[in-house]
Design an enzyme around this catalytic site. Sequence first.
Site, mmCIF file in Angstrom:
data_model
loop_
_atom_site.group_PDB
_atom_site.id
_atom_site.type_symbol
_atom_site.label_atom_id
_atom_site.label_comp_id
_atom_site.label_asym_id
_atom_site.label_seq_id
_atom_site.Cartn_x
_atom_site.Cartn_y
_atom_site.Cartn_z
ATOM 1 N N ARG A 72 57.860 38.635 41.441
ATOM 2 C CA ARG A 72 58.048 39.597 42.538
ATOM 3 C C ARG A 72 57.048 40.744 42.468
ATOM 4 O O ARG A 72 56.709 41.335 43.496
ATOM 5 C CB ARG A 72 59.488 40.132 42.511
ATOM 6 C CG ARG A 72 59.881 40.934 43.763
ATOM 7 C CD ARG A 72 61.367 41.245 43.758
ATOM 8 N NE ARG A 72 61.811 41.910 44.974
ATOM 9 C CZ ARG A 72 62.213 43.177 45.039
ATOM 10 N NH1 ARG A 72 62.248 43.920 43.934
ATOM 11 N NH2 ARG A 72 62.611 43.706 46.185
ATOM 12 N N ILE A 114 60.152 44.840 51.369
ATOM 13 C CA ILE A 114 60.462 43.585 50.696
ATOM 14 C C ILE A 114 61.958 43.614 50.414
ATOM 15 O O ILE A 114 62.493 44.607 49.918
ATOM 16 C CB ILE A 114 59.637 43.422 49.401
ATOM 17 C CG1 ILE A 114 59.978 42.092 48.700
ATOM 18 C CG2 ILE A 114 59.822 44.594 48.452
ATOM 19 C CD1 ILE A 114 59.079 41.799 47.503
ATOM 20 N N SER A 115 62.641 42.548 50.776
ATOM 21 C CA SER A 115 64.102 42.556 50.697
ATOM 22 C C SER A 115 64.608 42.646 49.261
ATOM 23 O O SER A 115 63.932 42.231 48.311
ATOM 24 C CB SER A 115 64.679 41.295 51.354
ATOM 25 O OG SER A 115 64.481 41.301 52.741
ATOM 26 N N GLN A 116 65.797 43.185 49.123
ATOM 27 C CA GLN A 116 66.520 43.226 47.851
ATOM 28 C C GLN A 116 66.669 41.798 47.319
ATOM 29 O O GLN A 116 67.035 40.889 48.064
ATOM 30 C CB GLN A 116 67.885 43.854 48.123
ATOM 31 C CG GLN A 116 68.863 43.849 46.979
ATOM 32 C CD GLN A 116 70.266 44.219 47.448
ATOM 33 O OE1 GLN A 116 70.535 44.250 48.647
ATOM 34 N NE2 GLN A 116 71.147 44.486 46.510
#
Length: 211
Positions: free
Chosen positions: A33, A59-61
Amino acid sequence: MTSQRTRERLIQRLYEEGLSNARVLEVIRRTPRHLFVDEALAHRAYEDTALPIGHNQTISQPYMVGRMTELLLAAGPLDKVLEIGTGSGYQTAVLAQLVERVFSVERIQVLQDRAKERLAELSLRNVVFRWGDGWEGWNALGPYNGIIVTAAAAQVPQALLDQLAPGGRLVIPVGAGDVQQLLLIVREEHGFSRHVLDAVRFVPLLNGPLA
């Protein structure tokens, strides 16, 4: 910062929060990530939180990436998935390791260009990209067994329902501001079933001129 131990802590937390698909957890574990965030935020890459990526996008959790991916795959393997909102490319990368082909639409070209570079660096070659309006989906290459939307729509775009194959699953956040819900929509023989799941918070799904 990006050590294996740091990643393992994240996976343990996701498991404790309710994620249970071993394949999804393994893909999140091995997907770097930190490559999908700005270098200045790399030390936070394995926190379970959304992070800014510029252009008023995030950026998503990791939990939400896992949750939506689990919902998409709950009925079995998928060969053809449409992603609305490439963004950083992180969700794209996770999907690409779990399904045969991913078709990803993004309206902000600079974000998609960066995502392409990251996926190429990871040798993920089963993704086809389109710069376009996510509200319209990608009709030319449909229908899709799964559709995942990474931004909140005011209502479910009709084009996405039309492009869902029989038995296909659509995972989408719907609502405005702080009042958003994650929906799972399944195309049945005589219509659609809708399941209201979690309260969520996403950036809005925009339409109109591309950026």
